[in-house]
Each structure stands twice: as C-alpha cells, then as structure tokens.
Design a protein around this motif. Structure first.
Motif, PDB file in Angstrom:
ATOM      1  N   ILE A   1      -6.203   2.441  -1.560  1.00  0.00           N
ATOM      2  CA  ILE A   1      -5.660   3.498  -2.411  1.00  0.00           C
ATOM      3  C   ILE A   1      -6.668   3.855  -3.496  1.00  0.00           C
ATOM      4  O   ILE A   1      -6.834   5.021  -3.851  1.00  0.00           O
ATOM      5  CB  ILE A   1      -4.298   3.110  -3.026  1.00  0.00           C
ATOM      6  CG1 ILE A   1      -3.694   4.296  -3.805  1.00  0.00           C
ATOM      7  CG2 ILE A   1      -4.421   1.911  -3.936  1.00  0.00           C
ATOM      8  CD1 ILE A   1      -3.390   5.510  -2.976  1.00  0.00           C
ATOM      9  N   TYR A   2      -7.383   2.852  -3.987  1.00  0.00           N
ATOM     10  CA  TYR A   2      -8.432   3.126  -4.976  1.00  0.00           C
ATOM     11  C   TYR A   2      -9.583   3.908  -4.358  1.00  0.00           C
ATOM     12  O   TYR A   2     -10.136   4.823  -4.979  1.00  0.00           O
ATOM     13  CB  TYR A   2      -8.949   1.820  -5.580  1.00  0.00           C
ATOM     14  CG  TYR A   2      -8.014   1.203  -6.586  1.00  0.00           C
ATOM     15  CD1 TYR A   2      -7.595   1.916  -7.706  1.00  0.00           C
ATOM     16  CD2 TYR A   2      -7.538  -0.096  -6.424  1.00  0.00           C
ATOM     17  CE1 TYR A   2      -6.742   1.355  -8.638  1.00  0.00           C
ATOM     18  CE2 TYR A   2      -6.678  -0.659  -7.348  1.00  0.00           C
ATOM     19  CZ  TYR A   2      -6.283   0.067  -8.450  1.00  0.00           C
ATOM     20  OH  TYR A   2      -5.431  -0.482  -9.384  1.00  0.00           O
TER      21      TYR A   2
ATOM     22  N   TYR B   1      -4.751  -2.903  -0.739  1.00  0.00           N
ATOM     23  CA  TYR B   1      -4.720  -2.112  -1.972  1.00  0.00           C
ATOM     24  C   TYR B   1      -6.037  -1.414  -2.326  1.00  0.00           C
ATOM     25  O   TYR B   1      -6.020  -0.320  -2.886  1.00  0.00           O
ATOM     26  CB  TYR B   1      -4.273  -2.989  -3.149  1.00  0.00           C
ATOM     27  CG  TYR B   1      -2.906  -3.592  -2.954  1.00  0.00           C
ATOM     28  CD1 TYR B   1      -1.804  -2.780  -2.698  1.00  0.00           C
ATOM     29  CD2 TYR B   1      -2.717  -4.965  -2.996  1.00  0.00           C
ATOM     30  CE1 TYR B   1      -0.555  -3.330  -2.485  1.00  0.00           C
ATOM     31  CE2 TYR B   1      -1.471  -5.530  -2.794  1.00  0.00           C
ATOM     32  CZ  TYR B   1      -0.396  -4.702  -2.544  1.00  0.00           C
ATOM     33  OH  TYR B   1       0.849  -5.244  -2.343  1.00  0.00           O
TER      34      TYR B   1
ATOM     35  N   SER C   1       2.397   1.725  -3.423  1.00  0.00           N
ATOM     36  CA  SER C   1       1.411   2.263  -4.371  1.00  0.00           C
ATOM     37  C   SER C   1       1.302   3.775  -4.223  1.00  0.00           C
ATOM     38  O   SER C   1       1.264   4.512  -5.219  1.00  0.00           O
ATOM     39  CB  SER C   1       0.040   1.620  -4.139  1.00  0.00           C
ATOM     40  OG  SER C   1       0.069   0.244  -4.381  1.00  0.00           O
TER      41      SER C   1
ATOM     42  N   LEU D   1       0.837  -1.198   0.000  1.00  0.00           N
ATOM     43  CA  LEU D   1       0.000   0.000   0.000  1.00  0.00           C
ATOM     44  C   LEU D   1       0.873   1.249   0.000  1.00  0.00           C
ATOM     45  O   LEU D   1       0.620   2.208  -0.729  1.00  0.00           O
ATOM     46  CB  LEU D   1      -0.920   0.000   1.220  1.00  0.00           C
ATOM     47  CG  LEU D   1      -1.795   1.245   1.425  1.00  0.00           C
ATOM     48  CD1 LEU D   1      -2.723   1.465   0.242  1.00  0.00           C
ATOM     49  CD2 LEU D   1      -2.593   1.131   2.728  1.00  0.00           C
TER      50      LEU D   1
ATOM     51  N   ALA E   1      -1.213  -0.112  -8.105  1.00  0.00           N
ATOM     52  CA  ALA E   1      -2.021  -1.028  -7.292  1.00  0.00           C
ATOM     53  C   ALA E   1      -2.522  -2.197  -8.123  1.00  0.00           C
ATOM     54  O   ALA E   1      -2.608  -3.334  -7.634  1.00  0.00           O
ATOM     55  CB  ALA E   1      -3.193  -0.271  -6.670  1.00  0.00           C
TER      56      ALA E   1
ATOM     57  N   THR F   1       1.802  -7.796   0.743  1.00  0.00           N
ATOM     58  CA  THR F   1       0.391  -7.739   1.140  1.00  0.00           C
ATOM     59  C   THR F   1       0.207  -8.159   2.582  1.00  0.00           C
ATOM     60  O   THR F   1      -0.733  -8.859   2.920  1.00  0.00           O
ATOM     61  CB  THR F   1      -0.471  -8.623   0.227  1.00  0.00           C
ATOM     62  OG1 THR F   1      -0.002  -9.977   0.317  1.00  0.00           O
ATOM     63  CG2 THR F   1      -0.383  -8.182  -1.205  1.00  0.00           C
TER      64      THR F   1
END
Length: 338
Positions: free
Chosen positions: A219-220, A216, A84, A81, A257, A140
């Motif tokens: 972040i989106y 992840y 990213s 994360l 990501a 992860t």
C-alpha cells in the motif's frame, strides 16, 4: 528481503496515476469542480482559483488498484492490506464530501470542522476496534512476521511492545485523525503534499519490508507511485490539485498501515514535516489568542511562513522535500537499529 513486488507496485501505481489524472482534468473542468482559494491566504495564490480539484481520486484509485492487484497476483494479499485500502478510501470519502461542498457552494469552507472530526472519529473508532479483536496472524496472512496485535504499541530502538490496554483505542483514533489532518494541512503548495508523501511512503515501504512484512509495504508502494504519477500534473504550475479527497485519503492510508505494522512512531519520524505543519497551526492559534491578536508565524501552516518570507513556492517545496528525505533516512536508521 524481496523488493520486486514493491517495485512493480510503484511502477503500476505511477502509470495508473498518470492515466487517471490525465482523464480526470478535462472532466473536472466540465463539471466545474474547481479550487476556490481563501482570500486570507497568500495573494499569489489567488491565481490558482479555478484549477481543477479532487485529483486525489486518481491517487487513491491508483494506489488501491496497484497494491491490491500486485498483492493478489504475487500471493501477498491479506485482510490487513484490504483494510488499509478501505481506511484510505473511507478518509478519502470525507475529503470528497468536503471538496464537493466547496465546489457547489463556490467557497473554500466545505463541511464544518466539527462534521469532519466526527466522521474521522467514527471511522477511526471502527478501525481501532477491528485491530483490537483481530489476531496478527489473521491480519497479516502470508506475511513473514509474527506481530502481536490487540492493544500493544512498538517502541523503536528498544524493540519492545508496550500494552496500552484500554488506551489503545484512543491512541489509534489519535494517530488516524492526526495524520489525516496533518497531511491535509501540508497540501498548500503545488506539488508539496504529493512530493513529501511520495518520499514518506517509499521510506515506510522499506521499513515494512525490513520488518518482515510482505503485504502492507504494497500500500505504501502504491501511494508512492500514485503520488509521483500525480506530480506529473501537480508540480508547479499545477494543472490539478488533489484536494481534501487526496490529502485525507493519503493520511488515512499512511496511518492505517503503520498502525497494523506497529510502526506509528517510525511514521511520525519519517513524516515529521506533517507534524511540524500541524504544530505550526496549533502554535499560531494559541499564540494569537494568548497575545490578543499577535502572530508567532507570518502565516500558518508552516509552508506559508516561508513563502511570505520571500521564498518562491517551488523553493519551499524543494526545501520541505529535502528535509523529508533527512527525516526518512533517520526513521530507517532507527528501524534498522531495532
């Protein structure tokens, strides 16, 4: 699948983006960091000259802060994360340098395309090498999925990983630079890139959660919230533009990501508008050279083609956003079927 962390990230990203953008506008005006519209573009855009640019600082800051803070608070933080977010910031720096050059030189050229691509390749190369040599468990940490890293790429529907071997590094470099530049090309109308990216980012957050990731998708979610918050000021008539600072950062964040989750192909489907925008430029340039001056489109990128065909830019934005929703539903259907 617990979506609470993503919801909190969207809300915090939205709130921070509204706050940061509101703070940025008067300061950007004071510093004379404004947009300079290219003369060969649509004549209706000449009135946009002087609008504050570099608003991408607000989106990037909101996305990174919200995703990292929620990740840390809820135990969803991981090295992946953080990486990213780092790639999002790195590509944003390239855009910032370009925007700053435009503001100082009072034109719309900025740094040369060669300089841009060299910086993009360098950052992408470092990221690709990092992905090759760091294990999935390490990247992860805390995630609910055991994804094979190193040099493999997931093929949706078949749900199989293909080992690219030595070609994995150029693959990652291509994905990173392609998406960064494609989002940059999409940023040509008030609210276009921010609305399309908000939809794509939300869909990718859902795809990530469904695939078993707990880190992840944050972040989106941060990008989605940041883009929606930025739209408060960026919708027509825009009070501020994201500039290359924002578009390149968004492209870098989306791609990084996706690479780490092995969802690059899903991102390409969800973000098909970006692909079409980039293809329209390639086709236009190729056709222009092959026919010695004729044009395939009225103007490229694609959104200008429709704009010069008589559609107001707000209608073009709505059309592209609607198409993006369809593409994202298709991408999620493929994800769920895998």
């Amino acid at each position: 699948m617990n979506g609470l962390p993503q919801i909190l990230t969207v809300i915090s990203g939205f709130s921070l983006a509204v706050f940061f953008t509101g703070m940025l506008i008067p300061r950007l005006k004071e510093m004379q960091l404004k947009q300079f519209v290219r003369e060969e573009g649509p004549k209706s855009h000449l009135s946009k000259t002087g609008t504050p640019s570099m608003g991408g600082l607000a989106i990037t800051g909101a996305a990174m802060i919200s995703s990292l803070c929620v990740g840390l608070a809820l135990g969803r933080f991981s090295v992946g994360l953080a990486v990213s977010c780092l790639m999002m910031a790195a590509f944003g720096i390239i855009g910032f340098i370009d925007d700053y050059e435009k503001a100082i030189k009072k034109n719309n050229k900025g740094i040369s395309p060669k300089q841009k691509i060299i910086l993009q390749f360098l950052f992408s190369l470092g990221f690709a090498v990092f992905c090759c040599y760091m294990s999935g468990d390490y990247l992860t940490e805390g995630a609910a999925v055991d994804s094979p890293y190193s040099t493999s790429v997931l093929i949706p529907v078949w749900d199989k990983y293909v080992d690219l071997g030595i070609f994995y590094i150029p693959w990652v470099m291509f994905v990173m630079t392609a998406f960064s530049n494609s989002v940059n090309l999409t940023d040509g109308l008030d609210g276009l890139a921010s609305s399309v990216t908000a939809i794509v980012a939300f869909a990718m957050a859902v795809a990530g959660v469904y695939s078993g990731y707990t880190d992840y998708p944050l972040i989106y979610a941060g990008i989605a919230g940041g883009c929606i918050g930025f739209l408060v000021y960026n919708r027509y008539p825009a009070k501020i533009f994201m500039g290359d600072t924002g578009s390149m950062a968004l492209g870098g964040g989306l791609a990084a990501a996706a690479v780490l989750m092995k969802l690059e192909i899903i991102l390409a489907i969800a973000g098909l508008i970006y692909v079409l925008e980039a293809l329209s430029v390639i086709i236009q340039v190729g056709y222009f050279k092959a026919t010695h001056g004729k044009r395939f489109f009225r103007m490229a990128p694609l959104h200008h083609h429709f704009e010069l065909g008589g559609r107001h830019e707000t209608k073009v934005v709505r059309m592209f956003a609607s198409l993006t929703m369809i593409f994202c539903v298709s991408a999620l259907a493929i994800t769920f079927a895998s």
